[in-house]
Design an enzyme around this catalytic site. Structure first.
Site, PDB file in Angstrom:
ATOM      1  N   LYS A 144     -42.376  92.352 -30.948  1.00 44.64           N
ATOM      2  CA  LYS A 144     -43.417  91.510 -31.556  1.00 44.64           C
ATOM      3  C   LYS A 144     -44.633  91.369 -30.639  1.00 44.64           C
ATOM      4  CE  LYS A 144     -40.025  88.668 -34.009  1.00 44.64           C
ATOM      5  NZ  LYS A 144     -39.887  89.250 -35.343  1.00 44.64           N
ATOM      6  N   ASP A 188     -38.104  78.904 -28.498  1.00 40.32           N
ATOM      7  CA  ASP A 188     -38.071  80.221 -29.143  1.00 40.32           C
ATOM      8  C   ASP A 188     -39.530  80.679 -29.256  1.00 40.32           C
ATOM      9  OD1 ASP A 188     -38.235  82.286 -30.960  1.00 40.32           O
ATOM     10  OD2 ASP A 188     -36.932  81.358 -32.460  1.00 40.32           O
ATOM     11  N   HIS A 190     -35.958  79.700 -37.255  1.00 39.65           N
ATOM     12  CA  HIS A 190     -35.448  81.015 -37.668  1.00 39.65           C
ATOM     13  C   HIS A 190     -33.926  80.986 -37.522  1.00 39.65           C
ATOM     14  CE1 HIS A 190     -34.628  85.351 -37.129  1.00 39.65           C
ATOM     15  NE2 HIS A 190     -35.771  85.568 -37.753  1.00 39.65           N
ATOM     16  N   CYS A 199     -35.704  85.118 -42.892  1.00 40.01           N
ATOM     17  CA  CYS A 199     -34.626  84.644 -41.998  1.00 40.01           C
ATOM     18  C   CYS A 199     -34.851  83.189 -41.620  1.00 40.01           C
ATOM     19  CB  CYS A 199     -34.501  85.512 -40.746  1.00 40.01           C
ATOM     20  SG  CYS A 199     -34.245  87.240 -41.106  1.00 40.01           S
ATOM     21  N   GLN A 226     -42.617  84.063 -31.922  1.00 40.39           N
ATOM     22  CA  GLN A 226     -43.893  84.163 -32.643  1.00 40.39           C
ATOM     23  C   GLN A 226     -45.079  83.640 -31.842  1.00 40.39           C
ATOM     24  OE1 GLN A 226     -44.216  85.895 -35.275  1.00 40.39           O
ATOM     25  NE2 GLN A 226     -42.112  86.054 -36.004  1.00 40.39           N
TER      26      GLN A 226
HETATM   27  N1  C6P Z   1     -38.647  87.123 -37.058  1.00 40.60           N
HETATM   28  C1  C6P Z   1     -39.854  87.902 -39.013  1.00 40.60           C
HETATM   29  O1  C6P Z   1     -40.158  88.751 -39.851  1.00 40.60           O
HETATM   30  P1  C6P Z   1     -35.550  89.284 -32.974  1.00 40.60           P
HETATM   31  O2  C6P Z   1     -35.041  89.772 -34.298  1.00 40.60           O
HETATM   32  O3  C6P Z   1     -34.426  88.939 -32.039  1.00 40.60           O
HETATM   33  O4  C6P Z   1     -36.588  90.149 -32.382  1.00 40.60           O
HETATM   34  O5  C6P Z   1     -36.338  87.906 -33.276  1.00 40.60           O
HETATM   35  C2  C6P Z   1     -35.696  86.872 -33.966  1.00 40.60           C
HETATM   36  C3  C6P Z   1     -36.644  85.774 -34.257  1.00 40.60           C
HETATM   37  C4  C6P Z   1     -36.456  84.561 -33.635  1.00 40.60           C
HETATM   38  N2  C6P Z   1     -37.302  83.552 -33.814  1.00 40.60           N
HETATM   39  C5  C6P Z   1     -38.375  83.651 -34.605  1.00 40.60           C
HETATM   40  C6  C6P Z   1     -39.312  82.495 -34.753  1.00 40.60           C
HETATM   41  C7  C6P Z   1     -38.618  84.858 -35.276  1.00 40.60           C
HETATM   42  O6  C6P Z   1     -39.683  84.962 -36.068  1.00 40.60           O
HETATM   43  C8  C6P Z   1     -37.728  85.936 -35.122  1.00 40.60           C
HETATM   44  C9  C6P Z   1     -37.922  87.222 -35.862  1.00 40.60           C
HETATM   45  C10 C6P Z   1     -39.002  88.300 -37.835  1.00 40.60           C
HETATM   46  O7  C6P Z   1     -40.227  86.754 -39.107  1.00 40.60           O
HETATM   47  C11 C6P Z   1     -37.816  89.128 -38.258  1.00 40.60           C
HETATM   48  S1  C6P Z   1     -36.640  88.217 -39.189  1.00 40.60           S
END
Ligand code: C6P
Length: 420
Positions: A239, A213, A136, A377, A216
């Site tokens: 999430k 990370d 991401h 993203c 997910q």
């Molecule tokens: N992915 C998706 O629709 P934040 O925005 O900080 O809560 O998470 C960022 C992030 C980091 N790593 C991974 C693997 C992610 O999937 C995400 C967030 C969302 O897939 C929003 S772009």
């Protein structure tokens, strides 16, 4: 001990009562465009159970005070609830101590924190940062900024046609110069579950520090940071069925202690004078300013809720959905699934030749089906598969086979509308 294990094993074998679970999530029981909502955008953000809504309301209605500062009742209650949330996060991750839990705004801020503190203090020109091709943007850009600042170099382990990084490729990109390896546990765009414990062992053998990370994976897998072996683990509250604007960075205490602070301000100091400031102990050193108190409390409630459901049971149910969904969607003419990893979760990234993913999502919305369309993203992995975007359905433990059928019927409607 044996008794505890057998109770856990018995709970794990109980059938998953999805209707009872759904009843905990008021947002699921609504009509959208005249249809019962089918919420399949959980990778973007998940719906919230009543326990979280109640915790937020309770804080704002009863316990609203600042934390670590006020001796009055409300401040004390708020502090206790905030620190309890930290202990919940510790238990959720199987972390050794609550002080290893740093509250952040989310995964993005957690990764930026590590890059800007550990990274800036320890990386130098010629050092390498190892990522994978399915990261991401939040696990790419902070490292690029660090590389610019230090003269270090970003290296990337490539992705095969199934959407996996093979171990040989991962090892090929590692070198004695690798100082940090940072990778996603589960790809948000493909659903691939990465062998992060094995990667971590390899990266450690090469002398690198490892950040996982977990944005997910935390909503879908039981996490034990000790078993993963990593040094940092990041996830987002929204999430894992908690509020937005809050997340967790877990780090090994020794590393956190050695790292310089991230931001300066209230609560992160031990003493301040114009001549010299000393810093608070961890984790407070990294929590400058009034934090998202309600968010942390809501996140604590979400994690308690997940613990009560049992993450292993939730994961087993989702695996069923993943298998069913992959079969059902692959059988639809004209629909191509991007990402066919052997280990994957219930994330379906779809491409329909000649139909823009946004149009697919718009037609599905008319049927009350919420999915995400775009590059998620994760532009590098879209480029790797030669597509600018996909339509993504991402499931959670409250989704059902019937909802997958509704998605398939919705895609049939897309076919009728666009005649593909
Ligand atoms: N992915 C998706 O629709 P934040 O925005 O900080 O809560 O998470 C960022 C992030 C980091 N790593 C991974 C693997 C992610 O999937 C995400 C967030 C969302 O897939 C929003 S772009």
């Amino acid at each position: 001990m044996a008794e505890v294990v057998s109770i856990a094993a018995a709970a794990a074998s109980l059938p998953w009562d999805v209707d009872a679970v759904r009843a905990d999530f008021p947002a699921l029981a609504q009509l959208v465009n005249g249809h019962p909502l089918v919420y399949l955008d959980n990778a973007a953000t998940a719906q919230k159970p009543r326990a979280v809504l109640a915790a937020l309301e309770n804080y704002y209605q009863r316990d609203c005070g600042n934390i670590h500062r006020s001796v009055h009742q409300l401040g004390e209650r708020a502090t206790e609830a905030y620190e309890r949330a930290r202990r919940n996060a510790q238990a959720f991750l199987g972390a050794a101590e609550p002080r290893e839990i740093v509250f952040t705004r989310g995964t993005t801020e957690a990764i930026n924190l590590v890059a800007a503190t550990y990274g800036a203090a320890n990386l130098h020109a010629g050092d390498e940062i190892l990522l994978t091709g399915m990261e991401h943007h939040s696990n790419i850009v902070p490292w690029q900024l660090l590389a610019e600042r230090t003269g270090a170099r970003v290296k990337v382990a490539g992705v095969n046609d199934r959407g996996e990084v093979e171990m040989a490729e991962f090892e090929r990109q590692l070198s004695p110069r690798t100082k940090i390896a940072a990778f996603g546990h589960i790809s948000n765009a493909l659903g691939t579950v990465n062998p992060v414990a094995e990667w971590t062992a390899r990266a450690h053998a090469a002398g690198a520090v490892v950040l996982v990370d977990g944005a997910q994976s935390a909503p879908h897998l039981p996490i034990q940071v000790g078993a993963l072996g990593c040094d940092f683990f990041a996830f987002s509250g929204h999430k894992v069925f908690g509020p937005t604007g809050i997340g967790v960075l877990w780090g090994r205490a020794a590393l956190l202690e050695a790292m310089p602070p991230y931001q300066g301000g209230g609560d992160m100091i031990a003493s301040v004078s114009f001549e010299r400031t000393t810093y608070n102990r961890i984790p407070y050193k990294f929590e400058a300013g009034t934090p998202h108190i309600a968010g942390a409390i809501g996140l604590g409630a979400a994690l308690e809720y997940l613990q009560s459901l049992g993450m292993a049971r939730a994961a087993a149910y989702e695996q069923e959905l993943a298998r069913y969904g992959a079969e059902r969607l692959a059988a639809l003419p004209g629909v191509r699934l991007i990402g066919q990893a052997r280990e994957r979760t219930a994330v379906f990234s779809l491409v329909i030749e000649g139909v823009h993913p946004h149009d697919v999502a718009t037609v599905l919305d008319t049927e009350g089906i919420a999915v995400r369309a775009g590059h998620h993203c994760a532009q590098p992995i879209m480029d790797r598969f030669g597509v600018p975007a996909t339509t993504r359905a991402s499931l959670a433990f409250y989704n059902t086979r019937t909802e997958i059928d509704r998605l398939a019927e919705g895609l049939e409607k897309v076919r009728r509308v666009f005649q593909f």
